[in-house]
Scaffold this active site. Structure first.
Site, PDB file in Angstrom:
ATOM      1  CG  LEU A   1       8.240   2.259   2.119  1.00  0.00           C
ATOM      2  CD1 LEU A   1       7.115   2.795   1.243  1.00  0.00           C
ATOM      3  CD2 LEU A   1       8.358   3.099   3.381  1.00  0.00           C
TER       4      LEU A   1
ATOM      5  CB  SER B   1       3.824  -5.233   7.004  1.00  0.00           C
ATOM      6  OG  SER B   1       2.880  -5.662   6.049  1.00  0.00           O
TER       7      SER B   1
ATOM      8  CE  LYS C   1       8.165  -2.390  10.496  1.00  0.00           C
ATOM      9  NZ  LYS C   1       8.740  -1.735   9.316  1.00  0.00           N
TER      10      LYS C   1
ATOM     11  CD  GLU D   1       1.148  -3.345  16.462  1.00  0.00           C
ATOM     12  OE1 GLU D   1       1.359  -4.407  17.057  1.00  0.00           O
ATOM     13  OE2 GLU D   1       0.117  -2.672  16.624  1.00  0.00           O
TER      14      GLU D   1
ATOM     15  NE  ARG E   1      -3.710  -1.270   6.305  1.00  0.00           N
ATOM     16  CZ  ARG E   1      -2.593  -1.568   6.969  1.00  0.00           C
ATOM     17  NH1 ARG E   1      -1.554  -2.085   6.340  1.00  0.00           N
ATOM     18  NH2 ARG E   1      -2.504  -1.312   8.264  1.00  0.00           N
TER      19      ARG E   1
ATOM     20  CB  SER F   1       5.448   0.060  13.282  1.00  0.00           C
ATOM     21  OG  SER F   1       4.209  -0.348  13.801  1.00  0.00           O
TER      22      SER F   1
ATOM     23  CG  ASP G   1      15.198 -11.376  -0.639  1.00  0.00           C
ATOM     24  OD1 ASP G   1      15.025 -10.990   0.537  1.00  0.00           O
ATOM     25  OD2 ASP G   1      14.669 -12.389  -1.120  1.00  0.00           O
ATOM     26  CG  LEU G   2      14.389  -5.808   2.590  1.00  0.00           C
ATOM     27  CD1 LEU G   2      13.065  -5.509   3.285  1.00  0.00           C
ATOM     28  CD2 LEU G   2      15.393  -4.688   2.860  1.00  0.00           C
TER      29      LEU G   2
ATOM     30  CD  GLN H   1      -2.309   1.443   2.802  1.00  0.00           C
ATOM     31  OE1 GLN H   1      -3.526   1.451   2.810  1.00  0.00           O
ATOM     32  NE2 GLN H   1      -1.596   1.525   3.915  1.00  0.00           N
ATOM     33  CG  ASP H   2       2.485   2.655   3.575  1.00  0.00           C
ATOM     34  OD1 ASP H   2       1.257   2.608   3.402  1.00  0.00           O
ATOM     35  OD2 ASP H   2       3.014   2.751   4.697  1.00  0.00           O
TER      36      ASP H   2
ATOM     37  CE1 TYR I   1       5.650  -5.098  10.989  1.00  0.00           C
ATOM     38  CE2 TYR I   1       4.595  -4.054  12.877  1.00  0.00           C
ATOM     39  CZ  TYR I   1       5.082  -3.986  11.587  1.00  0.00           C
ATOM     40  OH  TYR I   1       5.000  -2.803  10.899  1.00  0.00           O
TER      41      TYR I   1
HETATM   42  P1  GDR Z   1      -2.178  -3.743  13.300  1.00  0.00           P
HETATM   43  O1  GDR Z   1      -3.293  -3.843  12.134  1.00  0.00           O
HETATM   44  O2  GDR Z   1      -1.938  -5.055  13.934  1.00  0.00           O
HETATM   45  O3  GDR Z   1      -2.617  -2.619  14.193  1.00  0.00           O
HETATM   46  O4  GDR Z   1      -0.861  -3.327  12.492  1.00  0.00           O
HETATM   47  P2  GDR Z   1      -4.517  -4.838  11.888  1.00  0.00           P
HETATM   48  O5  GDR Z   1      -5.431  -4.106  10.997  1.00  0.00           O
HETATM   49  O6  GDR Z   1      -4.059  -6.190  11.443  1.00  0.00           O
HETATM   50  O7  GDR Z   1      -5.170  -5.030  13.360  1.00  0.00           O
HETATM   51  C1  GDR Z   1      -5.749  -3.961  14.074  1.00  0.00           C
HETATM   52  C2  GDR Z   1      -6.517  -4.477  15.258  1.00  0.00           C
HETATM   53  O8  GDR Z   1      -7.683  -5.155  14.815  1.00  0.00           O
HETATM   54  C3  GDR Z   1      -7.860  -6.330  15.607  1.00  0.00           C
HETATM   55  N1  GDR Z   1      -8.672  -7.332  14.863  1.00  0.00           N
HETATM   56  C4  GDR Z   1      -8.333  -7.884  13.683  1.00  0.00           C
HETATM   57  N2  GDR Z   1      -7.268  -7.676  12.891  1.00  0.00           N
HETATM   58  C5  GDR Z   1      -7.213  -8.371  11.718  1.00  0.00           C
HETATM   59  N3  GDR Z   1      -6.169  -8.158  10.906  1.00  0.00           N
HETATM   60  N4  GDR Z   1      -8.199  -9.286  11.365  1.00  0.00           N
HETATM   61  C6  GDR Z   1      -9.272  -9.521  12.155  1.00  0.00           C
HETATM   62  O9  GDR Z   1     -10.143 -10.336  11.811  1.00  0.00           O
HETATM   63  C7  GDR Z   1      -9.367  -8.777  13.375  1.00  0.00           C
HETATM   64  N5  GDR Z   1     -10.289  -8.739  14.382  1.00  0.00           N
HETATM   65  C8  GDR Z   1      -9.848  -7.849  15.264  1.00  0.00           C
HETATM   66  C9  GDR Z   1      -6.434  -6.794  15.865  1.00  0.00           C
HETATM   67  O10 GDR Z   1      -6.401  -7.738  16.942  1.00  0.00           O
HETATM   68  C10 GDR Z   1      -5.767  -5.458  16.169  1.00  0.00           C
HETATM   69  O11 GDR Z   1      -5.993  -5.127  17.502  1.00  0.00           O
HETATM   70  C11 GDR Z   1      -0.896  -2.491  11.349  1.00  0.00           C
HETATM   71  C12 GDR Z   1       0.090  -3.075  10.327  1.00  0.00           C
HETATM   72  O12 GDR Z   1      -0.051  -2.367   9.105  1.00  0.00           O
HETATM   73  C13 GDR Z   1       1.526  -2.937  10.809  1.00  0.00           C
HETATM   74  O13 GDR Z   1       2.417  -3.370   9.782  1.00  0.00           O
HETATM   75  C14 GDR Z   1       1.788  -1.459  11.135  1.00  0.00           C
HETATM   76  O14 GDR Z   1       3.102  -1.304  11.619  1.00  0.00           O
HETATM   77  C15 GDR Z   1       0.790  -0.976  12.164  1.00  0.00           C
HETATM   78  O15 GDR Z   1      -0.533  -1.166  11.671  1.00  0.00           O
HETATM   79  C16 GDR Z   1       0.977   0.493  12.486  1.00  0.00           C
END
Ligand code: GDR
Length: 330
Positions: free
Chosen positions: A78, A82, A155, A129, A186, A127, A56-57, A12-13, A151
């Site tokens: 980037l 992730s 980071k 995170e 996304r 991040s 390749d990283l 995406q980014d 992850y």
């Molecule tokens: P995140 O993004 O972990 O914050 O990292 P994500 O969208 O995966 O999760 C956000 C929150 O949602 C909750 N959740 C779920 N998440 C996903 N993916 N699928 C589900 O079904 C679901 N249900 C609930 C998760 O538990 C979490 O709390 C993103 C990534 O892009 C990283 O690479 C980046 O560094 C950070 O954002 C900033």
């Protein structure tokens, strides 16, 4: 023309940044790994100006060769494993790519260097995170890290090694500590897009339920298009520094779900949503909210798209795409 080299170009980014830099007159080089990355064709179709370079990283010599070929003024790292949930299953791979990959890229930059008057400038995608089990709210550049996933740990290593190389070798290296940033590009595995896509499909009668994990966690969600501007701004400063990039607002997953269903006129959303333990993480980041005052003051950066607009944009996009795929007229 300035030259930019981007790892993670098919993400995406990478796509947002490539398009932004192209509009600023840059020659854009994108690093792609493997023999047949499935996303490269689609990205090139939309952005034929990108010059793809193999690398390749996990492979330092390939990074040196890629930089030698591109001769960039600016490098944006980037590329990463992730997806936080996946990092629990592939912890070693995540440490290698998301963590050690940063070290390899910094070493490659030291080797290739750029011209003496114009050394390569480096941006690292750090991040929110890294804050994990947050020590203070909101989080800023001084907030201590407490990562909650392989992850997040990787980071933190990437972030610290950027600071260390900047201090040790006087590199122009910056980290942007970006909070969650979303949009129609996304990946479907991330929660915002998973939700907006499912809402569109449910509205069109193509899907009947949305299965999620934890609905209580809260995130500071911005628009990816706004965030890539901040990456570029960091590299245009006189002094390399790290910056938090965030909206300063937080919303729960439940609010995201409610608002997304609301966009298509569905109020009784609970009948469509089921929770499944398989989407819960072994350790969760409960609350993120960023304080980006430093970026706002020093970079003059501000997000332009707010949360309701972001969700509206994503749902509208997914309705279009899913309707077109299914041959449904809207
Ligand atoms: P995140 O993004 O972990 O914050 O990292 P994500 O969208 O995966 O999760 C956000 C929150 O949602 C909750 N959740 C779920 N998440 C996903 N993916 N699928 C589900 O079904 C679901 N249900 C609930 C998760 O538990 C979490 O709390 C993103 C990534 O892009 C990283 O690479 C980046 O560094 C950070 O954002 C900033």
């Amino acid at each position: 023309m300035p030259r930019a080299f981007i790892t993670g170009i098919t993400g995406q980014d990478g796509q947002h940044l490539a398009s932004f830099l192209h509009s600023k007159g840059y020659d854009v080089y994108g690093m792609v790994k493997g023999q047949s990355n499935p996303h490269v064709g689609a990205v090139l179709e939309e952005m034929p100006f990108i010059e793809m370079v193999p690398g390749d990283l996990a492979d330092l010599p390939s990074l040196v060769a890629a930089l030698n070929m591109a001769q960039p003024d600016e490098v944006y790292n980037l590329g990463a494993i992730s997806f936080v949930a996946l990092s629990f299953n592939q912890a070693e791979l995540t440490a290698n790519i998301t963590g050690l990959g940063v070290l390899r890229m910094l070493e490659a930059i030291r080797m290739v260097g750029g011209s003496q008057n114009n050394p390569i400038r480096f941006y690292q995608a750090s991040s929110s995170e890294m804050f994990g089990k947050v020590r203070e709210t909101p989080q800023n550049e001084q907030t201590p890290f407490h990562p909650r996933s392989p992850y997040g740990c990787a980071k933190v290593f990437g972030h610290d090694i950027v600071v260390n190389y900047r201090e040790s070798y006087d590199l122009f290296a910056c980290s942007g500590i970006l909070f969650n940033h979303e949009g129609p590009r996304r990946g479907i595995e991330f929660v915002t897009r998973k939700v907006t896509n499912a809402v569109a499909r449910i509205k069109l009668g193509l899907q009947h339920e949305l299965v999620l994990g934890n609905l209580d966690s809260k995130r500071d969600w911005g628009y990816a298009g706004d965030y890539v501007r901040a990456m570029w701004l960091m590299l245009q400063q006189d002094v390399p520094e790290d910056y938090v990039i965030a909206t300063g607002e937080t919303h729960s997953i439940e609010e995201l779900v409610e608002r997304s269903f609301g966009e298509v006129g569905i109020d009784d959303w609970r009948q469509y949503v089921r929770q499944d333990p398989k989407f819960f993480r072994p350790a969760e980041v409960d609350l993120l909210i960023g304080d980006s005052s430093k970026a706002r003051e020093r970079l003059g950066w501000m997000p332009e798209i707010d949360f309701p607009t972001l969700i509206s944009m994503m749902v509208a996009h997914d309705l279009q795409v899913e309707a077109a795929k299914a041959g449904i007229e809207l």
